[in-house]
Design an enzyme around this catalytic site. Structure first.
Site, PDB file in Angstrom:
ATOM      1  N   SER A 177       3.786  -4.297  -8.199  1.00  0.00           N
ATOM      2  CA  SER A 177       3.848  -4.104  -9.647  1.00  0.00           C
ATOM      3  C   SER A 177       4.194  -5.332 -10.523  1.00  0.00           C
ATOM      4  CB  SER A 177       5.019  -3.167  -9.817  1.00  0.00           C
ATOM      5  OG  SER A 177       6.272  -3.491  -9.103  1.00  0.00           O
ATOM      6  N   HIS A 205       1.141   2.453  -9.416  1.00  0.00           N
ATOM      7  CA  HIS A 205      -0.130   1.672 -10.072  1.00  0.00           C
ATOM      8  C   HIS A 205      -1.348   1.920  -9.864  1.00  0.00           C
ATOM      9  CE1 HIS A 205       3.338  -0.091 -12.291  1.00  0.00           C
ATOM     10  NE2 HIS A 205       3.773  -0.219 -11.275  1.00  0.00           N
ATOM     11  N   LYS A 239       2.785   6.965 -15.441  1.00  0.00           N
ATOM     12  CA  LYS A 239       2.054   5.832 -15.753  1.00  0.00           C
ATOM     13  C   LYS A 239       0.525   6.135 -16.392  1.00  0.00           C
ATOM     14  CE  LYS A 239       5.287   2.986 -13.247  1.00  0.00           C
ATOM     15  NZ  LYS A 239       5.968   2.673 -12.061  1.00  0.00           N
TER      16      LYS A 239
HETATM   17  C1  PLP Z   1       7.497   2.845 -11.578  1.00  0.00           C
HETATM   18  C2  PLP Z   1       7.396   2.695 -10.370  1.00  0.00           C
HETATM   19  C3  PLP Z   1       8.299   3.791  -9.566  1.00  0.00           C
HETATM   20  C4  PLP Z   1       9.079   4.689 -10.084  1.00  0.00           C
HETATM   21  O1  PLP Z   1       8.829   5.709 -10.843  1.00  0.00           O
HETATM   22  P1  PLP Z   1       9.304   6.492 -12.072  1.00  0.00           P
HETATM   23  O2  PLP Z   1       8.525   7.812 -12.280  1.00  0.00           O
HETATM   24  O3  PLP Z   1       9.083   5.764 -13.167  1.00  0.00           O
HETATM   25  O4  PLP Z   1      10.755   6.660 -11.519  1.00  0.00           O
HETATM   26  C5  PLP Z   1       8.033   3.689  -8.150  1.00  0.00           C
HETATM   27  N1  PLP Z   1       7.463   2.584  -7.389  1.00  0.00           N
HETATM   28  C6  PLP Z   1       6.699   1.886  -8.341  1.00  0.00           C
HETATM   29  C7  PLP Z   1       5.717   0.936  -7.300  1.00  0.00           C
HETATM   30  C8  PLP Z   1       6.715   1.737  -9.857  1.00  0.00           C
HETATM   31  O5  PLP Z   1       5.971   0.928 -10.179  1.00  0.00           O
END
Ligand code: PLP
Length: 388
Positions: A177, A205, A239
């Site tokens: 990320s 992602h 996302k």
């Molecule tokens: C955003 C994210 C999460 C958490 O997901 P949410 O649905 O926002 O709680 C977990 N792992 C990664 C790599 C992320 O970028």
């Protein structure tokens, strides 16, 4: 009250580490409104521009009429709605796994999966740059927590070979990320098979963005998708999918085990079923709208092209996460603030989130960005580089 709270907050403030929230007054989009001002945003994870899509809004209204708003209970009591159930089937099919299970958030999914699969007699092998939710999950599981340097498969193999843990769980982000780079998925799977480990792959992602029809990192041409029973796949739905939630897809026995013992699944209210209804529409758009992924690729290429002659360098990333390495925290913050004055939002990421001397601007691209948006950002950065 704890008297040291105020002191700690002051200390944070003095070190420039105190965090503040900005209040967004518009829907999430490439342009957002904060304090009545329009900003061009390169800071969201809405990679495909679906968060405010009219078809999703329409589905939310239909879903609310059909299912109401609140789920009313947890999945194991009577909160598991037909909408959840249908979505799980569609997600399993879409990602090519026998079964899928919805979680409220990615954070909760990671906590649930890791703690349900390993405990005191087991070992976790985790990439150092994994998402914080995976690290928190590892600590909560009480398994032996062994971290390996970012993408270092040689070290990973040594540690796997040396371990005599009952169960071995390898954990990795699929797309990292803060770096935007992609894990060597094929090699990770091979190592897991060799050492009888399971691989928890966090594709927060990659889902919707990467691979054939947006099916995620496992469907990238060079990951040479093998249907390994050793993969536990996790992806988020807030996302690229533009809604909210997360799911885990895996073999039936893994999913059944999660239903029996993932505490962040069991002891919480199910998400509003209407969101699952909306996600069915979102998945259709993810699958159909190849042009969104094409637009993303075009935007990534345009960004790289526009920043070529800059002294700050983009990290090598082929994903919508394009970090511009600046180095010093103060400098990264300064650039981020100058951009903000010009109405452009790009967050500065500083230690401890990234290593010392590796502060960066984390540019997130979306299919919703127009070429003129990218040009505005690259021009602003080129001008800022001249007077620094
Ligand atoms: C955003 C994210 C999460 C958490 O997901 P949410 O649905 O926002 O709680 C977990 N792992 C990664 C790599 C992320 O970028």
């Amino acid at each position: 009250m704890f008297p040291d709270l105020a002191e700690q907050l002051r200390a944070r403030e003095q070190q420039g580490l105190r965090r503040f929230r900005q209040v967004v007054e518009s829907p999430q989009a490439s342009h957002i409104t904060i304090d009545g001002r329009d900003y061009l945003a390169f800071s969201s994870n809405d990679y495909l521009g679906l968060a405010n899509h009219p078809d999703l809004i329409q589905s939310a209204c239909v879903g609310a009429k059909q299912y109401g708003v609140g789920a009313g209970a947890s999945h194991l009591i009577n909160g598991h709605s037909a909408a959840h159930h249908i979505l799980e089937d569609v997600l399993a099919q879409f990602t090519g796994f026998p079964k899928a299970l919805l979680f409220s958030t990615g954070y909760m999914a990671n906590i649930g999966v890791v703690t349900a699969l390993v405990g005191r007699e087991d070992a976790i092998f985790a990439d150092k740059l994994n998402h914080v939710s995976l690290n928190d999950a590892a600590l909560l599981s009480r398994a032996k927590f062994i971290r390996f340097p970012h993408l270092d498969l040689t070290t990973l193999e040594q540690r796997l070979a040396a371990s005599n843990a009952r169960r071995k769980l390898v954990i990795s982000d699929a797309v990292f990320s803060m770096e935007g780079d992609i894990a060597p998925i094929k090699q990770l799977i091979a190592l897991c098979e060799k050492y009888h480990a399971l691989l928890v792959l966090d594709d927060a992602h990659g889902f919707g963005v990467l691979g054939e029809k947006g099916r995620g990192s496992l469907f990238l041409p060079d990951s040479d998708y093998v249907h390994s029973p050793n993969i536990v796949y996790m992806a988020t739905l807030g996302k690229a999918a533009g809604v909210f939630g997360a799911f885990v897809a895996a073999q039936v026995d893994v999913i059944e085990t999660l239903i029996q013992s993932a505490r962040s699944y069991i002891y919480t209210t199910a998400t509003p079923p209407l969101l699952s209804h909306v996600l069915l529409t979102s998945l259709k758009l993810i699958e159909q709208d190849e042009w969104r992924r094409d637009a993303l690729l075009r935007n990534i290429a345009q960004l790289k092209n526009g920043l070529q002659s800059l002294s700050w360098k983009l990290l090598p990333s082929t994903t919508p996460i394009q970090p511009l390495l600046v180095g010093e925290s103060t400098e990264a913050v300064r650039i981020s603030e100058r951009l903000r004055e010009q109405g452009i939002l790009v967050p500065a990421i500083r230690p401890p989130t990234v290593p010392q001397g590796m502060a960066r601007l984390r540019i997130s691209l979306s299919a919703a960005h127009q070429l003129r948006d990218i040009r505005r950002l690259t021009q602003a950065l080129n001008e800022l580089a001249l007077d620094s």
